[in-house]
Design a protein around this motif. Structure first.
Motif, short mmCIF file in Angstrom:
data_model
loop_
_atom_site.label_atom_id
_atom_site.label_comp_id
_atom_site.label_asym_id
_atom_site.label_seq_id
_atom_site.Cartn_x
_atom_site.Cartn_y
_atom_site.Cartn_z
N VAL A 59 0.85 -1.19 0.00
CA VAL A 59 0.00 0.00 0.00
C VAL A 59 0.89 1.24 0.00
O VAL A 59 1.79 1.36 0.84
CB VAL A 59 -0.94 0.02 1.22
CG1 VAL A 59 -1.73 1.33 1.26
CG2 VAL A 59 -1.88 -1.18 1.20
N PHE A 60 0.65 2.13 -0.96
CA PHE A 60 1.35 3.41 -1.01
C PHE A 60 0.33 4.53 -0.88
O PHE A 60 -0.67 4.56 -1.61
CB PHE A 60 2.09 3.57 -2.34
CG PHE A 60 3.54 3.21 -2.29
CD1 PHE A 60 4.52 4.19 -2.26
CD2 PHE A 60 3.93 1.88 -2.26
CE1 PHE A 60 5.86 3.85 -2.22
CE2 PHE A 60 5.26 1.53 -2.21
CZ PHE A 60 6.25 2.52 -2.19
N PHE A 61 0.57 5.45 0.04
CA PHE A 61 -0.20 6.68 0.08
C PHE A 61 0.48 7.66 -0.87
O PHE A 61 1.70 7.88 -0.80
CB PHE A 61 -0.23 7.25 1.50
CG PHE A 61 -0.86 6.33 2.50
CD1 PHE A 61 -2.05 5.67 2.21
CD2 PHE A 61 -0.28 6.11 3.74
CE1 PHE A 61 -2.64 4.82 3.13
CE2 PHE A 61 -0.86 5.27 4.67
CZ PHE A 61 -2.05 4.61 4.36
N VAL A 62 -0.30 8.25 -1.76
CA VAL A 62 0.23 9.15 -2.79
C VAL A 62 -0.59 10.43 -2.71
O VAL A 62 -1.75 10.46 -3.10
CB VAL A 62 0.14 8.51 -4.20
CG1 VAL A 62 0.88 9.36 -5.21
CG2 VAL A 62 0.70 7.09 -4.19
N THR A 63 0.00 11.49 -2.20
CA THR A 63 -0.77 12.65 -1.78
C THR A 63 -0.12 13.97 -2.14
O THR A 63 1.09 14.03 -2.40
CB THR A 63 -0.97 12.58 -0.24
OG1 THR A 63 -1.69 13.73 0.22
CG2 THR A 63 0.37 12.52 0.48
N GLY A 64 -0.91 15.02 -2.15
CA GLY A 64 -0.36 16.36 -2.29
C GLY A 64 0.14 16.91 -0.97
O GLY A 64 0.81 17.94 -0.94
N ARG A 65 -0.18 16.24 0.12
CA ARG A 65 0.26 16.70 1.44
C ARG A 65 1.78 16.72 1.56
O ARG A 65 2.46 15.87 1.00
CB ARG A 65 -0.27 15.75 2.53
CG ARG A 65 -1.74 15.88 2.83
CD ARG A 65 -2.11 14.97 4.00
NE ARG A 65 -3.49 15.17 4.42
CZ ARG A 65 -3.90 15.17 5.69
NH1 ARG A 65 -3.02 14.95 6.66
NH2 ARG A 65 -5.16 15.37 5.98
N PRO A 66 2.31 17.65 2.36
CA PRO A 66 3.74 17.60 2.66
C PRO A 66 4.02 16.51 3.69
O PRO A 66 3.09 16.00 4.34
CB PRO A 66 4.02 18.99 3.26
CG PRO A 66 2.71 19.40 3.87
CD PRO A 66 1.65 18.82 2.96
N ALA A 67 5.29 16.18 3.85
CA ALA A 67 5.67 15.10 4.77
C ALA A 67 5.17 15.35 6.18
O ALA A 67 4.74 14.42 6.87
CB ALA A 67 7.19 14.95 4.76
#
Length: 296
Positions: A59-67
């Motif tokens: 499972v990979f979370f792929v987001t626009g959020r910063p770290a």
């Protein structure tokens, strides 16, 4: 980020074709997709993610959020512990305090070109910068998610290169993302204007319900960084299932062998995905994972 632009679709009404074979990797956006509207992960989704990993599906979370905004999901990634943040500009180790392990930076001169182009094409635009070390912004940029220690000043000053600051791959201040906000323009209209004015110099997209644009290097997207991570694992696009809800997810949904637009997705996302699932508030990601695992 969540931006409901179409009616919520119930799970029963969603055309949800399953991949022809069990996937090796699940890639999911967070806001408006995996997370509920209150920014939490439901118990059902936690259980589905754990079951997928137990079945051997990464499972990979792929987001626009910063770290630094990844703590909400950091305990729900097992095995590799990695996430793709800032629309593909950073690969983050969630098992190591959300440390950036790879950065795909936007050159500051390209960012300055975008700033100058948008100041001319859309007067009133305010800018912010997501650096590897923190968040800086102009005085007129709205207080959406400011860090208390963020540096404030004109974009041109914030983008100045300090002598000794850079060192290639060891650059302590990589520019991961430029953000542009307009207080009056329609969000999709602003995106169209920005791409026409500066799209040749940077990748420009959006994930917010407001007129907030996200700018990366032309080589950077959720899809391009996900493809690199998959290649390192010998995983092909056909072995990936992806989920998303906003324009910054479109490249990833197009690249993946099987993809799902959330029931609350932007209209352009429905057109890009190969299937649909229920809204984020109805655990649409979990519903697909459950179906995949049940299919064997």
């Amino acid at each position: 980020m969540s931006g409901v632009t179409s009616p919520t679709t119930t799970a029963a009404a969603c055309p949800r074709p399953l991949p022809r074979r069990r996937p090796r990797l699940i890639a999911t956006d967070l806001d408006g997709t995996l997370l509920r509207d209150d920014k939490t992960v439901s118990d059902r989704t936690v259980a589905a993610l754990a079951a997928a990993e137990q079945a051997g599906i990464e499972v990979f979370f792929v987001t626009g959020r910063p770290a630094r905004w990844m703590q909400v999901v950091s305990e729900h990634v097992h095995g590799h512990g990695l996430a793709i943040c800032s629309n593909g500009a950073a690969v983050v180790d969630l098992h190591a305090g959300c440390r950036i392990v790879e950065a795909r930076a936007l050159e500051r001169q390209k960012a300055l070109h975008v700033v100058h182009s948008l100041r001319e094409a859309a007067p009133g635009t305010a800018f912010a910068m997501e650096f590897g070390s923190g968040f800086h912004h102009e005085p007129d940029y709205p207080p959406l998610h400011f860090d208390p220690a963020g540096v404030i000043g004109p974009a041109e000053k914030l983008l100045e290169e300090v002598e000794g600051e850079h060192g290639g791959e060891t650059d302590p201040l990589p520019l991961l993302k430029l953000l542009a906000f307009h207080p009056e323009l329609d969000p999709d209209g602003f995106l169209t204007v920005a791409r026409a004015a500066a799209g040749g110099h940077a990748a420009i997209t959006r994930s917010s319900p407001t007129a907030l644009l996200e700018v990366s290097d032309t080589s950077v997207s959720k899809a391009s960084t996900l493809a690199l991570c998959c290649a390192e694992r010998g995983i092909s696009a056909d072995e990936v299932v992806a989920f998303g809800d906003m324009p910054n997810d479109i490249e990833m949904l197009t690249w993946a062998g099987t993809s799902y637009a959330m029931g609350n997705a932007h209209p352009d996302v429905f057109a890009a995905a190969s299937g649909r699932t229920a809204a984020n508030s109805e655990d649409g990601v979990a519903a697909v994972i459950e179906d995949i695992l049940a299919a064997g």
